[in-house]
Motif scaffolding. Sequence first.
Motif, mmCIF file in Angstrom:
data_model
loop_
_atom_site.group_PDB
_atom_site.id
_atom_site.type_symbol
_atom_site.label_atom_id
_atom_site.label_comp_id
_atom_site.label_asym_id
_atom_site.label_seq_id
_atom_site.Cartn_x
_atom_site.Cartn_y
_atom_site.Cartn_z
ATOM 1 N N LYS A 103 0.858 -1.176 0.000
ATOM 2 C CA LYS A 103 0.000 0.000 0.000
ATOM 3 C C LYS A 103 0.894 1.225 0.000
ATOM 4 N N SER A 104 0.453 2.256 -0.687
ATOM 5 C CA SER A 104 1.219 3.494 -0.696
ATOM 6 C C SER A 104 0.387 4.583 -0.040
ATOM 7 N N ILE A 105 1.059 5.541 0.528
ATOM 8 C CA ILE A 105 0.398 6.642 1.217
ATOM 9 C C ILE A 105 -0.047 7.664 0.184
ATOM 10 N N GLU A 106 -1.328 8.009 0.259
ATOM 11 C CA GLU A 106 -1.869 8.996 -0.670
ATOM 12 C C GLU A 106 -1.754 10.405 -0.097
ATOM 13 N N LYS A 107 -2.077 10.548 1.189
ATOM 14 C CA LYS A 107 -2.083 11.867 1.800
ATOM 15 C C LYS A 107 -1.946 11.722 3.310
ATOM 16 N N LYS A 121 1.155 15.626 0.677
ATOM 17 C CA LYS A 121 1.141 14.540 -0.307
ATOM 18 C C LYS A 121 2.586 14.155 -0.581
ATOM 19 N N PRO A 122 2.889 12.855 -0.536
ATOM 20 C CA PRO A 122 4.270 12.422 -0.777
ATOM 21 C C PRO A 122 4.706 12.632 -2.220
#
Length: 122
Positions: A103-107, A121-122
């Motif tokens: 999973k990736s971080i969206e915000k 935001k990354p």
Amino acid sequence: MINTGDFSKRLQKVIDYYDETASSFAEKIGVQRSSISHILSGRNKPSLDFVMKVLHAYPRVELYWLLNGKGQFPDSNAISDFPSSNEESDNSNPKTVEKKPNKSIEKIVIFYKDGTFKSYKP
């Protein structure tokens, strides 16, 4: 409204499932032994604080099951139990761990007490 008698039976089922005595159960959740006795006998109704302590100490206990009997016990969706004070870890039989998709971080949002927030935001 909670049926005190049914709640007492479900609480006793939790105590028996974890092979605890009323005293060890009380110690683990951080209440006095008399509190357990009064709830199990039906004399007192459980407080929200009491219920939350049970849920925190025993992650496989599901809130709705404990309060009104709906759901299941032990909760098969719970990640794991914390070992009780009388359990010893058994490294000879490791548990299998399911791999979760990446999973990736969206915000990321940080909320401040003054009602403002910052969003990253990354």
